[in-house]
Design an enzyme around this catalytic site. Sequence first.
Site, mmCIF file in Angstrom:
data_model
loop_
_atom_site.group_PDB
_atom_site.id
_atom_site.type_symbol
_atom_site.label_atom_id
_atom_site.label_comp_id
_atom_site.label_asym_id
_atom_site.label_seq_id
_atom_site.Cartn_x
_atom_site.Cartn_y
_atom_site.Cartn_z
ATOM 1 N N ASN A 9 -17.266 -8.245 -21.916
ATOM 2 C CA ASN A 9 -16.622 -9.101 -22.928
ATOM 3 C C ASN A 9 -16.145 -10.352 -22.197
ATOM 4 O O ASN A 9 -15.174 -10.301 -21.453
ATOM 5 C CB ASN A 9 -15.445 -8.341 -23.552
ATOM 6 N N TRP A 10 -16.876 -11.432 -22.411
ATOM 7 C CA TRP A 10 -16.536 -12.662 -21.695
ATOM 8 C C TRP A 10 -15.321 -13.365 -22.296
ATOM 9 O O TRP A 10 -14.811 -14.318 -21.719
ATOM 10 C CB TRP A 10 -17.750 -13.610 -21.682
ATOM 11 N N LYS A 11 -14.863 -12.930 -23.475
ATOM 12 C CA LYS A 11 -13.706 -13.565 -24.139
ATOM 13 C C LYS A 11 -13.937 -15.082 -24.218
ATOM 14 O O LYS A 11 -15.078 -15.504 -24.412
ATOM 15 C CB LYS A 11 -12.410 -13.188 -23.402
ATOM 16 N N HIS A 93 -10.750 -6.108 -31.402
ATOM 17 C CA HIS A 93 -10.176 -6.225 -30.057
ATOM 18 C C HIS A 93 -8.676 -6.501 -30.178
ATOM 19 O O HIS A 93 -8.229 -7.236 -31.057
ATOM 20 C CB HIS A 93 -10.870 -7.345 -29.275
ATOM 21 N N GLU A 95 -6.745 -8.348 -28.628
ATOM 22 C CA GLU A 95 -6.340 -9.763 -28.585
ATOM 23 C C GLU A 95 -6.477 -10.399 -29.962
ATOM 24 O O GLU A 95 -5.674 -11.258 -30.340
ATOM 25 C CB GLU A 95 -7.175 -10.503 -27.522
ATOM 26 N N GLU A 162 -9.012 1.028 -25.630
ATOM 27 C CA GLU A 162 -8.481 0.036 -24.698
ATOM 28 C C GLU A 162 -6.960 -0.028 -24.824
ATOM 29 O O GLU A 162 -6.434 -0.696 -25.726
ATOM 30 C CB GLU A 162 -9.044 -1.344 -25.029
ATOM 31 N N GLY A 168 -6.471 -6.678 -18.644
ATOM 32 C CA GLY A 168 -6.198 -7.862 -17.831
ATOM 33 C C GLY A 168 -4.994 -7.737 -16.913
ATOM 34 O O GLY A 168 -4.535 -8.717 -16.346
ATOM 35 N N SER A 207 -9.005 -3.264 -17.464
ATOM 36 C CA SER A 207 -8.970 -3.373 -15.998
ATOM 37 C C SER A 207 -9.986 -2.502 -15.285
ATOM 38 O O SER A 207 -9.718 -1.978 -14.204
ATOM 39 C CB SER A 207 -7.549 -3.103 -15.474
ATOM 40 N N GLY A 228 -13.752 -6.658 -19.284
ATOM 41 C CA GLY A 228 -13.441 -8.070 -19.492
ATOM 42 C C GLY A 228 -13.682 -8.870 -18.230
ATOM 43 O O GLY A 228 -14.803 -9.262 -17.911
ATOM 44 N N GLY A 229 -12.613 -9.089 -17.458
ATOM 45 C CA GLY A 229 -12.665 -9.954 -16.284
ATOM 46 C C GLY A 229 -13.821 -9.663 -15.336
ATOM 47 O O GLY A 229 -14.492 -10.587 -14.857
HETATM 48 P P1 PGA Z 1 -10.193 -6.490 -18.766
HETATM 49 O O1 PGA Z 1 -10.433 -6.646 -20.329
HETATM 50 O O2 PGA Z 1 -11.363 -5.718 -18.214
HETATM 51 O O3 PGA Z 1 -10.143 -7.887 -18.243
HETATM 52 O O4 PGA Z 1 -8.918 -5.745 -18.596
HETATM 53 C C1 PGA Z 1 -11.000 -5.594 -21.077
HETATM 54 C C2 PGA Z 1 -11.136 -5.993 -22.520
HETATM 55 O O5 PGA Z 1 -10.242 -6.646 -23.058
HETATM 56 O O6 PGA Z 1 -12.147 -5.647 -23.164
#
Ligand code: PGA
Length: 247
Positions: A9-11, A93, A95, A162, A168, A207, A228-229
């Site tokens: 997930n590149w956000k 998600h 966020e 999640e 993050g 994470s 994500g990251g």
């Molecule tokens: P993260 O994000 O791996 O950077 O913690 C995961 C996500 O939000 O899907």
Amino acid sequence: MRRKLVAGNWKMNGLSTDLAELDAIAAAAKVTQCDVAIAVPATLILLAAKRVVDSPVMIGAQDVHSAEKGAHTGCLSAAMLNDVNASFTLVGHSERRADQGETSADVKAKAEAARDLLSVILCIGETLAERDAGRAEEIVTTQLEASLPKGAAANWLSVAYEPVWAIGTGRTPTVADVTAMHGAIRAKLRGLIGGEADAVRLLYGGSVTAENAAALLSAGDVDGALVGGASLTAAKFVPIIEAAAAA
Ligand code: PGA
């Protein structure tokens, strides 16, 4: 046997110059026994899909609108995403639940709008306050029930657990906690959709790194990861794909 799925997930990260990262990811996906997907920003979907066209990598979106079309400035429909070669979308998600105020009813409607054109990864998870209050399983299973689209089936739906506090932050639940939660999610799904629940892939997200992927992916009822990251570069993402294939 559920085949593992590693989804990135590149956000709100990535310009066209970053698509070069996809080359090594596509190469890894060709030689590993694991499904690979990346939810890129909508601006990159068409270019990303073209770039990985000769590989099994699936390119998808991070959100979809619940309506087919209409007066919704700035939003994208499932047909529009399908039109630029997205094959899946994330919905719900944390966020978006936090920043855009999306409710579980909204998330359910989005998944139902997407299902004929896109596979769906439905995200659920508790906050730190909810976990500290001992309510994590109750919150997550309630969110699952309220967000679950009608006709949920494994050929188009995966669920990503999640924990909001792990996204993050560099913090992750223990393998035992992940096993307990995924078991609770699987049990809830069985209650909602019967035996089909055993075919639905449950991803862990929050994470995930090259360092912890093998342990997290070995937890009970974990069928992959939402990353994500560490999905932003091939150097960090490919080892996670390899860990999933080996798990
Ligand atoms: P993260 O994000 O791996 O950077 O913690 C995961 C996500 O939000 O899907």
